[in-house]
Scaffold this motif. Sequence first.
Motif, PDB file in Angstrom:
ATOM      1  N   ASP A  77     101.978   8.049 -89.959  1.00 38.49           N
ATOM      2  CA  ASP A  77     101.389   9.126 -89.161  1.00 38.49           C
ATOM      3  C   ASP A  77     100.818  10.234 -90.041  1.00 38.49           C
ATOM      4  N   ASN A  78     100.788   9.995 -91.363  1.00 44.53           N
ATOM      5  CA  ASN A  78     100.205  10.910 -92.341  1.00 44.53           C
ATOM      6  C   ASN A  78     100.900  12.275 -92.372  1.00 44.53           C
ATOM      7  N   GLN A  79     102.185  12.309 -92.043  1.00 44.58           N
ATOM      8  CA  GLN A  79     102.915  13.575 -92.080  1.00 44.58           C
ATOM      9  C   GLN A  79     103.756  13.722 -93.337  1.00 44.58           C
ATOM     10  N   TYR A  80     103.913  12.651 -94.094  1.00 43.07           N
ATOM     11  CA  TYR A  80     104.559  12.724 -95.401  1.00 43.07           C
ATOM     12  C   TYR A  80     103.464  12.709 -96.454  1.00 43.07           C
ATOM     13  N   ASP A  81     103.734  13.304 -97.580  1.00 39.37           N
ATOM     14  CA  ASP A  81     102.763  13.328 -98.668  1.00 39.37           C
ATOM     15  C   ASP A  81     102.948  12.079 -99.525  1.00 39.37           C
ATOM     16  N   ALA A  82     102.180  11.051 -99.228  1.00 48.07           N
ATOM     17  CA  ALA A  82     102.304   9.762 -99.922  1.00 48.07           C
ATOM     18  C   ALA A  82     101.987   9.870-101.401  1.00 48.07           C
ATOM     19  N   ARG A  83     101.302  10.917-101.808  1.00 54.91           N
ATOM     20  CA  ARG A  83     100.977  11.091-103.236  1.00 54.91           C
ATOM     21  C   ARG A  83     102.229  11.265-104.082  1.00 54.91           C
ATOM     22  N   VAL A  98     107.146   0.168 -96.874  1.00 55.17           N
ATOM     23  CA  VAL A  98     107.208  -0.327 -95.502  1.00 55.17           C
ATOM     24  C   VAL A  98     106.843   0.810 -94.558  1.00 55.17           C
ATOM     25  N   MET A  99     106.096   0.465 -93.526  1.00 55.96           N
ATOM     26  CA  MET A  99     105.624   1.478 -92.585  1.00 55.96           C
ATOM     27  C   MET A  99     105.964   1.077 -91.150  1.00 55.96           C
ATOM     28  N   PRO A 100     106.950   1.758 -90.538  1.00 57.08           N
ATOM     29  CA  PRO A 100     107.257   1.474 -89.138  1.00 57.08           C
ATOM     30  C   PRO A 100     106.191   2.138 -88.265  1.00 57.08           C
ATOM     31  N   ALA A 101     105.495   1.348 -87.473  1.00 62.84           N
ATOM     32  CA  ALA A 101     104.351   1.883 -86.733  1.00 62.84           C
ATOM     33  C   ALA A 101     104.466   1.673 -85.232  1.00 62.84           C
ATOM     34  N   TYR A 102     103.998   2.667 -84.520  1.00 61.93           N
ATOM     35  CA  TYR A 102     103.815   2.565 -83.077  1.00 61.93           C
ATOM     36  C   TYR A 102     102.615   3.446 -82.740  1.00 61.93           C
ATOM     37  N   ASN A 103     101.537   2.820 -82.332  1.00 63.63           N
ATOM     38  CA  ASN A 103     100.302   3.536 -81.994  1.00 63.63           C
ATOM     39  C   ASN A 103      99.842   4.438 -83.148  1.00 63.63           C
ATOM     40  N   ALA A 104      99.689   3.853 -84.308  1.00 66.48           N
ATOM     41  CA  ALA A 104      99.320   4.603 -85.514  1.00 66.48           C
ATOM     42  C   ALA A 104      97.869   4.398 -85.923  1.00 66.48           C
ATOM     43  N   GLU A 105      97.056   3.853 -85.065  1.00 65.17           N
ATOM     44  CA  GLU A 105      95.666   3.544 -85.412  1.00 65.17           C
ATOM     45  C   GLU A 105      94.906   4.777 -85.920  1.00 65.17           C
ATOM     46  N   LYS A 106      95.111   5.926 -85.322  1.00 67.20           N
ATOM     47  CA  LYS A 106      94.344   7.128 -85.675  1.00 67.20           C
ATOM     48  C   LYS A 106      94.706   7.703 -87.042  1.00 67.20           C
ATOM     49  N   THR A 107      95.905   7.434 -87.533  1.00 67.94           N
ATOM     50  CA  THR A 107      96.367   8.059 -88.780  1.00 67.94           C
ATOM     51  C   THR A 107      96.607   7.074 -89.918  1.00 67.94           C
ATOM     52  N   LEU A 108      96.584   5.805 -89.632  1.00 64.16           N
ATOM     53  CA  LEU A 108      96.926   4.791 -90.632  1.00 64.16           C
ATOM     54  C   LEU A 108      96.003   4.827 -91.850  1.00 64.16           C
ATOM     55  N   GLU A 109      94.727   4.893 -91.621  1.00 63.17           N
ATOM     56  CA  GLU A 109      93.780   4.852 -92.739  1.00 63.17           C
ATOM     57  C   GLU A 109      93.945   6.053 -93.670  1.00 63.17           C
ATOM     58  N   SER A 136     102.534  -1.707 -80.401  1.00 67.67           N
ATOM     59  CA  SER A 136     101.553  -0.641 -80.173  1.00 67.67           C
ATOM     60  C   SER A 136     100.570  -1.043 -79.092  1.00 67.67           C
ATOM     61  N   ARG A 137     100.047  -0.038 -78.411  1.00 70.12           N
ATOM     62  CA  ARG A 137      99.070  -0.278 -77.352  1.00 70.12           C
ATOM     63  C   ARG A 137      97.659   0.092 -77.793  1.00 70.12           C
ATOM     64  N   ASP A 138      97.503   0.427 -79.056  1.00 73.03           N
ATOM     65  CA  ASP A 138      96.184   0.741 -79.590  1.00 73.03           C
ATOM     66  C   ASP A 138      95.785  -0.341 -80.598  1.00 73.03           C
ATOM     67  N   GLY A 139      94.903  -0.057 -81.494  1.00 77.66           N
ATOM     68  CA  GLY A 139      94.426  -1.045 -82.454  1.00 77.66           C
ATOM     69  C   GLY A 139      95.120  -1.009 -83.800  1.00 77.66           C
ATOM     70  N   THR A 140      96.383  -0.598 -83.825  1.00 79.06           N
ATOM     71  CA  THR A 140      97.122  -0.492 -85.089  1.00 79.06           C
ATOM     72  C   THR A 140      97.148  -1.812 -85.850  1.00 79.06           C
ATOM     73  N   VAL A 141      97.504  -2.898 -85.182  1.00 78.51           N
ATOM     74  CA  VAL A 141      97.640  -4.197 -85.846  1.00 78.51           C
ATOM     75  C   VAL A 141      96.309  -4.653 -86.419  1.00 78.51           C
ATOM     76  N   GLU A 142      95.270  -4.577 -85.636  1.00 73.50           N
ATOM     77  CA  GLU A 142      93.946  -5.031 -86.082  1.00 73.50           C
ATOM     78  C   GLU A 142      93.469  -4.219 -87.284  1.00 73.50           C
ATOM     79  N   LEU A 143      93.644  -2.892 -87.226  1.00 73.92           N
ATOM     80  CA  LEU A 143      93.219  -2.041 -88.338  1.00 73.92           C
ATOM     81  C   LEU A 143      94.031  -2.337 -89.587  1.00 73.92           C
ATOM     82  N   ALA A 144      95.335  -2.471 -89.453  1.00 70.60           N
ATOM     83  CA  ALA A 144      96.192  -2.754 -90.609  1.00 70.60           C
ATOM     84  C   ALA A 144      95.764  -4.047 -91.295  1.00 70.60           C
TER      85      ALA A 144
END
Length: 159
Positions: free
Chosen positions: A118-124, A37-48, A69-77
Amino acid sequence: MNSSSASVRLCVHTTSCIRRTLNVTSEPHKQPRIAIVMPAYNAEKTLEDTLRDIPEGSYTDLILGDDCSRDGTVELAKKLGIDVLVTPQNRGYGGNQKMLYEEALRREADIVVMLHPDNQYDARLIPYFTGFLEKNVCDVILGNRVQSRKACIAGGMPV
């Protein structure tokens, strides 16, 4: 779920992980259902980038909770094939997190991994942490995404 035969565990790093105890004696070959699960707020730039680092086959469900979010987070996800829940109004971090945990448990996840997009944790590392839970090595894993102020700022953490 029978409350006498299940328990919940918490693991934190690359997230928080909630784990229901698996009955390994009666179901020794059962693969656990793992929800990220990913709690997101304006995460469009880092989600991918975050999604790219999640090891293939390390989860059953991938759910993003967007907190207005006020960016394109939902659309990108959605474009990336992630299941998306959207809060009707900004609930804050705790409200978003609660919504995501409830959804993962509704889907009968055995392990719930909370990964910040936000790509700050190492998902690997997700398979290693979930492996500790699957094998009953521990009840809680605590991690810290803050290694240094410089690294946080370089990684895009807002100040």
